[in-house]
Every structure is written in structure tokens, then in C-alpha cells.
Design an enzyme around this catalytic site. Structure first.
Site, PDB file in Angstrom:
ATOM      1  CE  LYS A  22      -1.640   1.672   4.035  1.00  0.00           C
ATOM      2  NZ  LYS A  22      -1.478   3.093   4.362  1.00  0.00           N
ATOM      3  CG  ASN A  23       2.566   2.680   3.550  1.00  0.00           C
ATOM      4  OD1 ASN A  23       1.386   2.998   3.399  1.00  0.00           O
ATOM      5  ND2 ASN A  23       3.112   2.507   4.736  1.00  0.00           N
ATOM      6  CB  CYS A 117      -4.481  11.159  11.951  1.00  0.00           C
ATOM      7  SG  CYS A 117      -2.807  10.616  12.200  1.00  0.00           S
ATOM      8  NE  ARG A 122       0.853  10.385  10.170  1.00  0.00           N
ATOM      9  CZ  ARG A 122       0.474   9.275   9.577  1.00  0.00           C
ATOM     10  NH1 ARG A 122      -0.699   8.749   9.843  1.00  0.00           N
ATOM     11  NH2 ARG A 122       1.234   8.662   8.721  1.00  0.00           N
ATOM     12  CG  ASP A 305       3.426   1.529   9.529  1.00  0.00           C
ATOM     13  OD1 ASP A 305       3.046   2.426  10.313  1.00  0.00           O
ATOM     14  OD2 ASP A 305       3.565   1.716   8.308  1.00  0.00           O
ATOM     15  NE  ARG A 397      -6.544   4.445   6.218  1.00  0.00           N
ATOM     16  CZ  ARG A 397      -5.744   5.302   6.817  1.00  0.00           C
ATOM     17  NH1 ARG A 397      -5.969   5.672   8.046  1.00  0.00           N
ATOM     18  NH2 ARG A 397      -4.714   5.802   6.167  1.00  0.00           N
TER      19      ARG A 397
HETATM   20  C1  UD1 Z   1       4.603   6.834   6.209  1.00  0.00           C
HETATM   21  C2  UD1 Z   1       3.722   5.619   6.102  1.00  0.00           C
HETATM   22  C3  UD1 Z   1       3.261   5.165   7.486  1.00  0.00           C
HETATM   23  C4  UD1 Z   1       4.465   4.986   8.414  1.00  0.00           C
HETATM   24  C5  UD1 Z   1       5.373   6.199   8.385  1.00  0.00           C
HETATM   25  C6  UD1 Z   1       6.656   6.010   9.167  1.00  0.00           C
HETATM   26  C7  UD1 Z   1       2.654   5.936   3.961  1.00  0.00           C
HETATM   27  C8  UD1 Z   1       1.419   6.253   3.211  1.00  0.00           C
HETATM   28  N1  UD1 Z   1       2.563   5.960   5.290  1.00  0.00           N
HETATM   29  O1  UD1 Z   1       3.809   7.880   6.752  1.00  0.00           O
HETATM   30  O2  UD1 Z   1       2.553   3.937   7.350  1.00  0.00           O
HETATM   31  O3  UD1 Z   1       4.010   4.766   9.730  1.00  0.00           O
HETATM   32  O4  UD1 Z   1       5.724   6.535   7.038  1.00  0.00           O
HETATM   33  O5  UD1 Z   1       7.333   4.900   8.702  1.00  0.00           O
HETATM   34  O6  UD1 Z   1       3.677   5.637   3.389  1.00  0.00           O
HETATM   35  N2  UD1 Z   1       6.736  14.610  10.436  1.00  0.00           N
HETATM   36  C9  UD1 Z   1       6.875  15.951  10.720  1.00  0.00           C
HETATM   37  N3  UD1 Z   1       6.793  16.850   9.683  1.00  0.00           N
HETATM   38  C10 UD1 Z   1       6.586  16.453   8.394  1.00  0.00           C
HETATM   39  C11 UD1 Z   1       6.453  15.087   8.115  1.00  0.00           C
HETATM   40  C12 UD1 Z   1       6.527  14.184   9.166  1.00  0.00           C
HETATM   41  O7  UD1 Z   1       7.075  16.350  11.874  1.00  0.00           O
HETATM   42  O8  UD1 Z   1       6.536  17.324   7.501  1.00  0.00           O
HETATM   43  C13 UD1 Z   1       6.796  13.615  11.551  1.00  0.00           C
HETATM   44  C14 UD1 Z   1       5.461  12.910  11.717  1.00  0.00           C
HETATM   45  O9  UD1 Z   1       4.585  13.637  12.524  1.00  0.00           O
HETATM   46  C15 UD1 Z   1       5.894  11.594  12.353  1.00  0.00           C
HETATM   47  C16 UD1 Z   1       7.262  11.347  11.733  1.00  0.00           C
HETATM   48  O10 UD1 Z   1       7.693  12.597  11.222  1.00  0.00           O
HETATM   49  O11 UD1 Z   1       6.034  11.746  13.752  1.00  0.00           O
HETATM   50  C17 UD1 Z   1       7.249  10.303  10.618  1.00  0.00           C
HETATM   51  O12 UD1 Z   1       6.406  10.732   9.592  1.00  0.00           O
HETATM   52  P1  UD1 Z   1       6.611  10.334   8.060  1.00  0.00           P
HETATM   53  O13 UD1 Z   1       7.879   9.563   7.917  1.00  0.00           O
HETATM   54  O14 UD1 Z   1       6.438  11.554   7.242  1.00  0.00           O
HETATM   55  O15 UD1 Z   1       5.395   9.362   7.843  1.00  0.00           O
HETATM   56  P2  UD1 Z   1       4.306   9.383   6.690  1.00  0.00           P
HETATM   57  O16 UD1 Z   1       4.971   9.637   5.382  1.00  0.00           O
HETATM   58  O17 UD1 Z   1       3.176  10.242   7.098  1.00  0.00           O
END
Ligand code: UD1
Length: 417
Positions: A22-23, A117, A122, A305, A397
Site C-alpha cells: 500500500k505504502n 489523526c 503529523r 507500523d 485501509r
Molecule cells: C509513512 C507511512 C506510514 C508509516 C510512516 C513512518 C505511507 C502512506 N505511510 O507515513 O505507514 O508509519 O511513514 O514509517 O507511506 N513529520 C513531521 N513533519 C513532516 C512530516 C513528518 O514532523 O513534515 C513527523 C510525523 O509527525 C511523524 C514522523 O515525522 O512523527 C514520521 O512521519 P513520516 O515519515 O512523514 O510518515 P508518513 O509519510 O506520514
């Protein structure tokens, strides 16, 4: 709303095949916005709600999408829109990934701020800082972010944290910008490598994807491509952990050891026998797990995850196990629900201490998010008696036909409406 009725206590046995990731599929489908040529994305978990939402997102932006089994064909119908609708973004945070391709191609994008969420705030500041470093200007307007740039420019970018989504968003933007962009402190998840391979097929040159420094040589006009999405390592890990929790023996086809190293180390420490081959992993566990400490971290660390499923396994280990969550700030929603099944978990800040019990007992419980739902499902499979898991839509999901796959391994689990 669907629920699962689980009669627990049956060791999982047999072979199961995981779906496409999915990711990895989400950003790859969204990257089709980078070209007007047709693209075909294979091995997509099209039964998942998030994939259907992505299809709707692409359609709402002006693409024609045809889904046939696990294959998704994306074609152009004329010009694309640069505004992502709020009702889609609010359902799926990953919609924000459309910003990179649209901004790079059209110099303008409007996306609603995704908001919080269940598992934390996030924010998307790392995505936005990256676009700004590429020359975009940001205006906030009534809950939307508008980014504009006459022309994005290639150049060096450094992320303050290796965010998966930000790395993907910036890679996609850079793919459509002529010149060389280097992203430092990039996320190293295997899904990033898969996206890099797809962008290269579109005509950009991506190197270093899967390492902390990703280099993208962008091109103003990208072409179409056909791509097979990688297998879902999180689904694979979930089946491995579920097998350990039910003390069974399962071969997971489509599980790749190189994607799951930290998880396999933890499973072996917990006492599981693990064998790996090309494209499969086999696990056997006949005794209670040994208490095993884990700490989540960006790849190649233990994946956040799989933290909730791991916590469910540790509720059955004699003694104390520590689980530290270092990626998301609020990812222990499963602890209280597991408590309803007899688990003893003390959560404090970003860590949980689990005092293992001999057995969990079935109970009515509720999923609060995707991976918490997976943890509760595992607990229900291992528990004595009947568990009714509510709000299965969270599980849907991220896990395709999970009750059918589990039933194929001997589990007694049914979906009820
Ligand atoms: C993706 C995955 C999710 C997984 C996560 C971490 C998808 C669709 N989802 O989510 O399943 O749990 O990676 O492996 O691929 N953060 C910030 N600022 C930002 C972006 C992120 O502070 O601009 C923080 C987030 O709040 C979180 C951490 O960084 O605490 C990790 O987030 P991120 O790696 O961006 O995860 P996702 O891409 O949302």
C-alpha cells in the site's frame, strides 16, 4: 460498520501470500500525475480503501483510471486540476503527495491542511520547507495551503527528519524539474527505492534511493511507464507476528528478508525459528515468546507500523518487555483495548512496559487506527474464546482480504455487518 468475530486459540498454519505494498502503491499512483502518457501500475492492492481513495483523487484531478484486478491504468483526459478536494485529503493524509507533482508541473497547487489523526499531529512542515527551498512560496488560506512558483529549481535539500512522505513528495517534484536535486537525510524505506525505480522509468534519473542521500536528475517532460509495485513488507511482518502469537507455522510468500531485518532479529530473539528464501519467509513458534525489547526507528530500524502488532505478541511473554515508540508521539491506542483482553501494559510517554500474561481472553474491542486494529486482530487470534473486533474499516485501509487470508491459515474469523 463491519466487525470481525474471532474464535481464538487456533495456531496459524500453512502458506499465505501478501499483496502489493500500500505504502509504495500510493506515491507511485500519485506520481502518474507527472506525465500525460499512460501508465500501468501492477501488483496494486486495489481492494484497499486507501487505494480506492487514491483512484478518486487522481480522477478528481482529471485523470482517467481503469482498475482491473491488481492492475491500475492511468491515462490523461486533457488538462489536470491543481486543487486537491478536501473530502479526499481528509480521508487520506497521503493525498498531500499530490502537491509535489502538481507544483513542479504547473507552478501552483492548493491542498487542504491534512490536520491531525489518531496517532499524532503529523505536520507537513518538512514537505513545505523542501518546496520552499526549491523556490516555492507558501500562502495559507482558509485551511488550505497554496504553494506557487513560477518555476521550481533543482538544488540541494536537507530534511530535519527522514520523513517518508516528505522524501517522496520532494523526489516527485524534483523528477519534473530539469537539473540535479540532492535530498540529504532522506528516508531510506524500501518504498522510497520503489518510487525511485518508477521515476527512473518515467525518464528522471534517480540514484541513491534507499540511502540517506537521494539524487534526482529531473526532466521537464516525463513519459509513461509500466511498473510492478513491491510486496507489502508490513503485511508480511503482521502475518509473521500473528503466527508467533498463535504458536503456529506459516510460510509468507512475498516476504523479503532484506525488507524486514529488524523484525526478523526481534522474532528470533523472542524464540521463533525463522527461515528465509528468495521471496519468502517461514516462521515456526511453538512456545510462549520470550520478553524482547524493541524501539521503533526510521528504516532500517524496527518499523513503527509493526509496533502495535509486536506489543500484542509481547503481552504473552513471561516477564517484562519494553516497547519504545520513537517515530510517532501517540501510538499506543491499542494498549487500553488489549487491556480489556487481560493484557497488562503500562504506557508512559513514548514507551510501554508489558507484563506478559499466560493467556489473553476474548472480549469486545474496537480498532482506533490501522495498525492498532492489526494488533487487536492478532490478540483475538491468540486469545481464548470469542473476540468481537469493531471498526474493522481501519484494518481494511491496510490489509487486503485479511479475514480470507487468515481463514486460509486455519483461523476462525468471520466478517459480520
Ligand atoms: C509513512 C507511512 C506510514 C508509516 C510512516 C513512518 C505511507 C502512506 N505511510 O507515513 O505507514 O508509519 O511513514 O514509517 O507511506 N513529520 C513531521 N513533519 C513532516 C512530516 C513528518 O514532523 O513534515 C513527523 C510525523 O509527525 C511523524 C514522523 O515525522 O512523527 C514520521 O512521519 P513520516 O515519515 O512523514 O510518515 P508518513 O509519510 O506520514
Amino acid at each position: 460498520m463491519d466487525r470481525f468475530i474471532i474464535d481464538g486459540g487456533v495456531p496459524l498454519c500453512g502458506t499465505v501470500r501478501v499483496s502489493g505494498s500500500k505504502n509504495a502503491a500510493l506515491p507511485i499512483l500519485i506520481a502518474t500525475l507527472l506525465t500525460d502518457d499512460p501508465c500501468v501500475v501492477e501488483n496494486c492492492p486495489t481492494g484497499l480503501r486507501d487505494i480506492r481513495t487514491t483512484v478518486r483523487l487522481l480522477e478528481s484531478l482529471g485523470k482517467k483510471v481503469t482498475v482491473e484486478g491488481a492492475s491500475v491504468r492511468v491515462e490523461s483526459t486533457g488538462s489536470l486540476k491543481t486543487q486537491a478536494p478536501y473530502d479526499i485529503v481528509k480521508q487520506m493524509r497521503a493525498s498531500v503527495l499530490a502537491a509535489g507533482p502538481l507544483l513542479a508541473r504547473f507552478g501552483l497547487v492548493r491542498v487542504p491542511i491534512p490536520g491531525g489523526c489518531a496517532i499524532g499531529l503529523r505536520p507537513i512542515d518538512i514537505h513545505l520547507k523542501g518546496f520552499e527551498a526549491m523556490g516555492a512560496r507558501r500562502i495559507a488560506d482558509q485551511g488550505d495551503i497554496i504553494m506557487s512558483a513560477a518555476r521550481l529549481k533543482a538544488g540541494p535539500l536537507k530534511l530535519r527528519f527522514p520523513s517518508v512522505g516528505a522524501t517522496e513528495n520532494l523526489m516527485m517534484a524534483a523528477a519534473a524539474v530539469p537539473g540535479r536535486t540532492v535530498i540529504r537525510n532522506a528516508a531510506r524505506e524500501p518504498e522510497i527505492t520503489d518510487l525511485g525505480a518508477f521515476l527512473t522509468k518515467l525518464g528522471a534519473k534517480v540514484s541513491g534511493a534507499g540511502t540517506a542521500n537521494v539524487t534526482i536528475e529531473g526532466k521537464a517532460k516525463l513519459s509513461g511507464a509500466r511498473h510492478r509495485v513491491m510486496d507489502d513488507r508490513i503485511e508480511a511482518g503482521t502475518f509473521l507476528i500473528a503466527t508467533a502469537a498463535t504458536r503456529g507455522k506459516v510460510r509468507v510468500a512475498g516476504a523479503h528478508a532484506e525488507h524486514l531485518e529488524a523484525v526478523l532479529v526481534a522474532l528470533r530473539r523472542a524464540g521463533a525459528k525463522v527461515r528465509v528464501g528468495r521471496g519468502w519467509i517461514e516462521i515456526e513458534m511453538r512456545a510462549r515468546p520470550k520478553p524482547t525489547a524493541i524501539k521503533t526507528a526510521p528504516h532500517p530500524g524496527f518499523p513503527t507500523d509493526l509496533q502495535a502488532p509486536w506489543t500484542a505478541l509481547m503481552t504473552l511473554a513471561p516477564g517484562f518487555s519494553k516497547v519504545r515508540e520513537a517515530v510517532f508521539e501517540n501510538r499506543f491506542m491499542h494498549a487500553a483495548e488489549l487491556g480489556r483482553m487481560g493484557a497488562q501494559i503500562a504506557v508512559s510517554g513514548g514507551a510501554a512496559v508489558v507484563a506478559g500474561v499466560e493467556q489473553l481472553s476474548g472480549a469486545p474491542i474496537m480498532a482506533s487506527d490501522l495498525r492498532a486494529g492489526a494488533a487487536l486482530l492478532i490478540a483475538g487470534l491468540a486469545a481464548k474464546g470469542r473476540t468481537v473486533l469493531q471498526r474493522v474499516y481501519h484494518v481494511d485501509r491496510g490489509y487486503e482480504a485479511v479475514e480470507r487470508k487468515l481463514a486460509g491459515l486455519g483461523a476462525r474469523v468471520e466478517r459480520a455487518r
